[in-house]
Design a protein around this motif. Structure first.
Motif, PDB file in Angstrom:
ATOM      1  N   THR A  85     108.651  20.035   8.899  1.00 26.88           N
ATOM      2  CA  THR A  85     108.574  21.349   9.538  1.00 26.88           C
ATOM      3  C   THR A  85     109.757  21.619  10.448  1.00 26.88           C
ATOM      4  N   SER A  86     110.535  20.586  10.772  1.00 27.63           N
ATOM      5  CA  SER A  86     111.711  20.767  11.631  1.00 27.63           C
ATOM      6  C   SER A  86     112.981  21.002  10.827  1.00 27.63           C
ATOM      7  N   LEU A  87     112.875  20.923   9.492  1.00 25.89           N
ATOM      8  CA  LEU A  87     114.048  21.052   8.634  1.00 25.89           C
ATOM      9  C   LEU A  87     114.127  22.447   8.031  1.00 25.89           C
ATOM     10  N   ASP A  88     115.341  22.906   7.761  1.00 31.82           N
ATOM     11  CA  ASP A  88     115.528  24.141   7.011  1.00 31.82           C
ATOM     12  C   ASP A  88     114.893  23.962   5.643  1.00 31.82           C
ATOM     13  N   VAL A  89     114.043  24.889   5.244  1.00 27.66           N
ATOM     14  CA  VAL A  89     113.243  24.702   4.037  1.00 27.66           C
ATOM     15  C   VAL A  89     114.119  24.588   2.789  1.00 27.66           C
ATOM     16  N   ARG A  90     115.234  25.328   2.761  1.00 28.38           N
ATOM     17  CA  ARG A  90     116.110  25.241   1.587  1.00 28.38           C
ATOM     18  C   ARG A  90     116.774  23.877   1.502  1.00 28.38           C
ATOM     19  N   GLN A  91     117.226  23.371   2.645  1.00 23.40           N
ATOM     20  CA  GLN A  91     117.839  22.048   2.654  1.00 23.40           C
ATOM     21  C   GLN A  91     116.819  20.966   2.301  1.00 23.40           C
ATOM     22  N   LEU A  92     115.582  21.128   2.807  1.00 21.96           N
ATOM     23  CA  LEU A  92     114.521  20.163   2.490  1.00 21.96           C
ATOM     24  C   LEU A  92     114.299  20.090   0.988  1.00 21.96           C
ATOM     25  N   ARG A  93     114.179  21.244   0.344  1.00 23.61           N
ATOM     26  CA  ARG A  93     113.850  21.264  -1.080  1.00 23.61           C
ATOM     27  C   ARG A  93     114.996  20.735  -1.935  1.00 23.61           C
ATOM     28  N   ARG A  94     116.216  20.833  -1.427  1.00 21.51           N
ATOM     29  CA  ARG A  94     117.345  20.277  -2.171  1.00 21.51           C
ATOM     30  C   ARG A  94     117.400  18.757  -2.049  1.00 21.51           C
ATOM     31  N   ARG A  95     116.641  18.213  -1.107  1.00 23.90           N
ATOM     32  CA  ARG A  95     116.538  16.756  -0.960  1.00 23.90           C
ATOM     33  C   ARG A  95     115.382  16.181  -1.761  1.00 23.90           C
ATOM     34  N   ILE A  96     114.595  17.042  -2.384  1.00 24.21           N
ATOM     35  CA  ILE A  96     113.392  16.613  -3.089  1.00 24.21           C
ATOM     36  C   ILE A  96     113.421  17.158  -4.511  1.00 24.21           C
ATOM     37  N   GLY A  97     113.376  16.261  -5.495  1.00 21.61           N
ATOM     38  CA  GLY A  97     113.276  16.697  -6.879  1.00 21.61           C
ATOM     39  C   GLY A  97     111.858  17.143  -7.190  1.00 21.61           C
ATOM     40  N   TYR A  98     111.722  18.108  -8.105  1.00 16.92           N
ATOM     41  CA  TYR A  98     110.408  18.691  -8.381  1.00 16.92           C
ATOM     42  C   TYR A  98     110.264  18.886  -9.886  1.00 16.92           C
ATOM     43  N   VAL A  99     109.246  18.266 -10.477  1.00 10.51           N
ATOM     44  CA  VAL A  99     108.990  18.363 -11.914  1.00 10.51           C
ATOM     45  C   VAL A  99     107.576  18.895 -12.099  1.00 10.51           C
ATOM     46  N   ILE A 100     107.446  19.955 -12.901  1.00 11.79           N
ATOM     47  CA  ILE A 100     106.137  20.568 -13.088  1.00 11.79           C
ATOM     48  C   ILE A 100     105.769  20.572 -14.565  1.00 11.79           C
ATOM     49  N   GLN A 101     104.512  20.897 -14.837  1.00 12.88           N
ATOM     50  CA  GLN A 101     104.045  21.021 -16.208  1.00 12.88           C
ATOM     51  C   GLN A 101     104.840  22.111 -16.917  1.00 12.88           C
ATOM     52  N   ASN A 102     105.164  21.880 -18.186  1.00 13.19           N
ATOM     53  CA  ASN A 102     105.971  22.807 -18.988  1.00 13.19           C
ATOM     54  C   ASN A 102     107.425  22.876 -18.517  1.00 13.19           C
ATOM     55  N   ALA A 103     107.816  21.955 -17.620  1.00 12.68           N
ATOM     56  CA  ALA A 103     109.196  21.785 -17.168  1.00 12.68           C
ATOM     57  C   ALA A 103     109.687  22.901 -16.250  1.00 12.68           C
ATOM     58  N   GLY A 104     109.245  24.156 -16.451  1.00 11.67           N
ATOM     59  CA  GLY A 104     109.675  25.237 -15.581  1.00 11.67           C
ATOM     60  C   GLY A 104     111.152  25.551 -15.692  1.00 11.67           C
ATOM     61  N   LEU A 105     111.710  25.409 -16.881  1.00 15.43           N
ATOM     62  CA  LEU A 105     113.139  25.672 -17.068  1.00 15.43           C
ATOM     63  C   LEU A 105     113.417  27.172 -17.072  1.00 15.43           C
ATOM     64  N   PHE A 106     114.638  27.537 -16.680  1.00 11.50           N
ATOM     65  CA  PHE A 106     115.058  28.931 -16.755  1.00 11.50           C
ATOM     66  C   PHE A 106     115.360  29.260 -18.216  1.00 11.50           C
ATOM     67  N   PRO A 107     114.612  30.178 -18.827  1.00 11.71           N
ATOM     68  CA  PRO A 107     114.739  30.399 -20.281  1.00 11.71           C
ATOM     69  C   PRO A 107     116.099  30.943 -20.706  1.00 11.71           C
ATOM     70  N   HIS A 108     116.791  31.657 -19.814  1.00  8.49           N
ATOM     71  CA  HIS A 108     118.072  32.264 -20.166  1.00  8.49           C
ATOM     72  C   HIS A 108     119.254  31.354 -19.822  1.00  8.49           C
ATOM     73  N   TYR A 109     118.977  30.141 -19.323  1.00  5.69           N
ATOM     74  CA  TYR A 109     120.017  29.155 -19.053  1.00  5.69           C
ATOM     75  C   TYR A 109     120.055  28.122 -20.174  1.00  5.69           C
ATOM     76  N   THR A 110     121.256  27.637 -20.487  1.00  7.80           N
ATOM     77  CA  THR A 110     121.361  26.504 -21.400  1.00  7.80           C
ATOM     78  C   THR A 110     120.828  25.247 -20.709  1.00  7.80           C
ATOM     79  N   VAL A 111     120.682  24.183 -21.502  1.00  5.61           N
ATOM     80  CA  VAL A 111     120.250  22.906 -20.944  1.00  5.61           C
ATOM     81  C   VAL A 111     121.216  22.465 -19.843  1.00  5.61           C
ATOM     82  N   ARG A 112     122.523  22.557 -20.109  1.00  4.15           N
ATOM     83  CA  ARG A 112     123.507  22.151 -19.099  1.00  4.15           C
ATOM     84  C   ARG A 112     123.337  22.937 -17.804  1.00  4.15           C
ATOM     85  N   LYS A 113     123.171  24.244 -17.930  1.00  2.00           N
ATOM     86  CA  LYS A 113     123.081  25.084 -16.745  1.00  2.00           C
ATOM     87  C   LYS A 113     121.776  24.818 -15.995  1.00  2.00           C
ATOM     88  N   ASN A 114     120.701  24.545 -16.723  1.00  2.00           N
ATOM     89  CA  ASN A 114     119.444  24.194 -16.075  1.00  2.00           C
ATOM     90  C   ASN A 114     119.590  22.917 -15.250  1.00  2.00           C
TER      91      ASN A 114
END
Length: 311
Positions: free
Chosen positions: A67-96
């Protein structure tokens, strides 16, 4: 390390999703949060990266109060994997895969090198898959891309929310095996949410069994949860076949039987196999002598080995 200290999440309507939860996940450990629907396991995981804000209590990641950290910086320190991968459909694999690297301001050469490294890590050839789009991949391949993206910026913590739940059973088992092999290489601290006790037992170094209201009923090794459930709720949840499940996660303890020579009719079982593998060998080859490290093992020894196995 991840530390949750008396963490509670209560919604404005009075619903308590998580109640005074205290839990510590050591560095490099896979912790599986498991329990029935509505037990607060996904809420708990999402509070770690502040997708949901706790009502009270403290959550520490590598010693820092989230709660003391900037939320954007916090989330960039934590990898997140969800069901169905949650990939950006209009991005290539490399860009994702490069998503977080770009957000962190990496230059193009460093990002491209890291993307290729991550795709190789998850067994997807960059030359073959790099320029494809998510709809051109199988479910298992999309999930691998999701893992590669989560690991690309080398975060110390990885959160996984039902990561293999949307693929067929055969692909799911293969992805689980691949993830365990991958974890041996990257040694991340992982919090995994699953409703499947078999998946929790297979993947988790530690299992947290939760019930409705976000109450933690038991937090222990898979063998201990299966062998010594603390109450009826845990016993019912892990199932009546928990003794068989326990065999799969119990290593073969030190043997004290006689040394016997190899040769025809002698079947060797690897010393790093599980008691389940050993029992299967004894039952499937009744006319053979089964050995571990050159020592004989017979069906009557299995009960003693179960009692001697570490939990």
């Amino acid at each position: 390390m991840i530390s949750l200290q008396d963490v509670t999440k209560q919604y404005p309507d009075g619903t308590v999703a998580v109640s005074e939860l205290t839990l510590e996940v050591d560095e490099g450990v896979i912790c599986a949060l498991v329990g029935p629907s509505g037990c607060g396991k996904t809420t708990t995981m999402r509070m770690i990266n502040r997708l949901i804000e706790p009502t009270s209590g403290r959550i520490l990641v590598a010693g820092d109060d989230v709660t003391s950290l900037d939320v954007r910086q916090l989330r960039r320190r934590i990898g997140y994997v969800i069901q169905n991968a949650g990939l950006f459909p209009h991005y290539t694999v490399r860009k994702n895969v490069a998503t977080v690297c770009r957000l962190l301001g990496w230059d193009k050469a460093k990002t491209a090198s890291r993307v290729d490294e991550m795709l190789d890590l998850v067994d997807l050839d960059p030359a073959t898959f790099g320029d494809r789009y998510p709809h051109q991949l199988s479910g298992g391949q999309r999930q691998r891309v999701g893992v590669a993206r989560a690991l690309a910026a080398d975060p110390p913590v990885l959160l996984m929310d039902e990561p293999f739940g949307a693929v067929d059973p055969i692909a799911r088992e293969r992805l689980q095996d691949e993830f365990l092999a991958l974890h041996q290489r990257v040694h991340k601290t992982v919090v995994l949410v699953t409703h499947d006790i078999d998946e929790a037992v297979k993947l988790g170094d530690r299992i947290a069994v939760m019930k409705q209201g976000g109450f933690l009923e038991q937090f222990d090794s898979p063998a201990a949860v299966l062998g010594f459930p603390v109450n009826d709720f845990v016993a019912d949840f892990v199932g009546s076949d928990r003794a068989i499940k326990r065999l799969r996660v119990s290593p073969i303890p030190t043997l004290t039987s006689e040394q016997v020579p190899g040769g025809p009719g002698v079947l060797d079982v690897a010393p790093d196999a599980s008691l389940y593998d050993l029992l299967a060998a004894v039952l499937q080859a009744p006319d053979s002598l089964v050995r571990v490290n050159g020592q004989a093992v017979r069906l009557g020894d299995i009960d003693r080995l179960m009692r001697d196995s570490a939990v």
